[in-house]
Motif scaffolding. Structure first.
Motif, PDB file in Angstrom:
ATOM      1  N   TYR A   1      13.036 113.232   2.157  1.00 38.23           N
ATOM      2  CA  TYR A   1      12.955 111.794   2.475  1.00 38.23           C
ATOM      3  C   TYR A   1      11.501 111.337   2.689  1.00 38.23           C
ATOM      4  CZ  TYR A   1      12.210 113.348   7.275  1.00 38.23           C
ATOM      5  OH  TYR A   1      11.690 113.919   8.384  1.00 38.23           O
ATOM      6  N   LEU A   2      10.551 112.323   2.878  1.00 40.89           N
ATOM      7  CA  LEU A   2       9.140 111.946   3.084  1.00 40.89           C
ATOM      8  C   LEU A   2       8.425 111.602   1.775  1.00 40.89           C
ATOM      9  CD1 LEU A   2       7.924 114.540   5.757  1.00 40.89           C
ATOM     10  CD2 LEU A   2       8.160 112.068   6.027  1.00 40.89           C
TER      11      LEU A   2
ATOM     12  N   PHE B   1      -3.235 103.209  -1.560  1.00 46.24           N
ATOM     13  CA  PHE B   1      -4.634 103.678  -1.618  1.00 46.24           C
ATOM     14  C   PHE B   1      -5.227 103.490  -3.011  1.00 46.24           C
ATOM     15  CE2 PHE B   1      -4.206 105.973   2.472  1.00 46.24           C
ATOM     16  CZ  PHE B   1      -5.414 105.563   3.022  1.00 46.24           C
ATOM     17  N   ALA B   2      -4.384 103.791  -4.001  1.00 47.15           N
ATOM     18  CA  ALA B   2      -4.871 103.677  -5.375  1.00 47.15           C
ATOM     19  C   ALA B   2      -5.256 102.236  -5.687  1.00 47.15           C
ATOM     20  CB  ALA B   2      -3.800 104.167  -6.351  1.00 47.15           C
ATOM     21  N   VAL B   3      -4.403 101.303  -5.277  1.00 46.20           N
ATOM     22  CA  VAL B   3      -4.687  99.881  -5.528  1.00 46.20           C
ATOM     23  C   VAL B   3      -5.951  99.475  -4.772  1.00 46.20           C
ATOM     24  CG1 VAL B   3      -3.861  97.533  -5.107  1.00 46.20           C
ATOM     25  CG2 VAL B   3      -2.293  99.257  -6.063  1.00 46.20           C
ATOM     26  N   TYR B   4      -6.034  99.923  -3.517  1.00 43.46           N
ATOM     27  CA  TYR B   4      -7.205  99.592  -2.694  1.00 43.46           C
ATOM     28  C   TYR B   4      -8.479 100.112  -3.371  1.00 43.46           C
ATOM     29  CZ  TYR B   4     -10.435  99.688   1.244  1.00 43.46           C
ATOM     30  OH  TYR B   4     -11.517  99.508   2.044  1.00 43.46           O
TER      31      TYR B   4
ATOM     32  N   ILE C   1       5.285 108.771   1.188  1.00 37.87           N
ATOM     33  CA  ILE C   1       3.965 109.324   0.833  1.00 37.87           C
ATOM     34  C   ILE C   1       3.493 108.725  -0.489  1.00 37.87           C
ATOM     35  CG2 ILE C   1       2.779 111.423   0.065  1.00 37.87           C
ATOM     36  CD1 ILE C   1       4.378 112.914   2.280  1.00 37.87           C
ATOM     37  N   LEU C   2       4.423 108.651  -1.440  1.00 37.00           N
ATOM     38  CA  LEU C   2       4.059 108.053  -2.727  1.00 37.00           C
ATOM     39  C   LEU C   2       3.639 106.593  -2.541  1.00 37.00           C
ATOM     40  CD1 LEU C   2       6.643 109.477  -5.310  1.00 37.00           C
ATOM     41  CD2 LEU C   2       4.196 109.955  -5.122  1.00 37.00           C
ATOM     42  N   ALA C   3       4.367 105.890  -1.662  1.00 39.80           N
ATOM     43  CA  ALA C   3       4.044 104.484  -1.423  1.00 39.80           C
ATOM     44  C   ALA C   3       2.631 104.354  -0.854  1.00 39.80           C
ATOM     45  CB  ALA C   3       5.070 103.870  -0.481  1.00 39.80           C
ATOM     46  N   ILE C   4       2.337 105.237   0.133  1.00 44.96           N
ATOM     47  CA  ILE C   4       0.994 105.189   0.747  1.00 44.96           C
ATOM     48  C   ILE C   4      -0.083 105.497  -0.307  1.00 44.96           C
ATOM     49  CG2 ILE C   4      -0.528 106.356   2.394  1.00 44.96           C
ATOM     50  CD1 ILE C   4       2.082 106.626   4.175  1.00 44.96           C
TER      51      ILE C   4
END
Ligand SMILES: [Zn+2]
Length: 175
Positions: free
Chosen positions: A5-6, A17-20, A10-13
């Protein structure tokens, strides 16, 4: 597999970061190129004074570079094997143009050892002749330049005012 479920958070975070990161990269200022401003006005008289005083202010490659810098060259003009004496004479021609046209004027060299249509025994093929553009000047300017160059180079180089279709100022060493 109990922590499966993690994976989603983690992928979302990571995605955030990638977009940032991409946004930051795009924000980085574009390197700004500013050409160095050269405010050097060539004073041919002063140069010649130095030349006489020091005999040679720098080596012959320096004189050659100076000639290239003080003139423009028509595309295809080959001057790399020019006789060193002609580099100096070329600069004196630049000086002549300056005295008639003003210091801002940049003479154009239209031929060195390049054009295939010079006379067979032309000094051009021995790296002993230069052509300067004169075509677009006023008649009195042309005359002043030719007269002054002839006087200045007397005994050292032959100055010929080639007229007609391909009008130009031809300068060659005697030997
Ligand atoms: Zn010529």
């Amino acid at each position: 597999m109990k922590h499966l479920y993690l994976v989603a958070p983690i992928l979302a975070i990571l995605a955030i970061f990638a977009v940032y990161f991409l946004i930051q990269t795009n924000k980085r200022p574009v390197p700004h190129y500013e050409p160095k401003h050269e405010e050097v006005i060539f004073d041919a008289e002063e140069y010649l004074r130095q030349l006489k005083k020091d005999h040679r202010p720098f080596g012959k490659s320096g004189v050659h570079r100076l000639l290239l810098k003080r003139t423009r060259q028509k595309a295809g003009v080959y001057l790399e094997s020019l006789e060193p004496a002609l580099d100096t004479i070329g600069l004196e021609i630049v000086n002549v143009y300056h005295s008639v046209m003003g210091f801002e004027y940049v003479p154009v060299i239209t031929s060195g050892n390049d054009w295939p249509y010079h006379a067979k025994k032309s000094k051009h093929y021995e790296n002993k002749a230069l052509d300067f553009r004169i075509k677009f000047l006023l008649p009195e300017e042309k005359k002043s330049i030719v007269d002054l160059a002839t006087k200045k180079l007397e005994g050292r180089a032959r100055v010929i005012w080639e007229k007609g279709e391909a009008e130009h100022l031809h300068v060659e060493l005697f030997e």
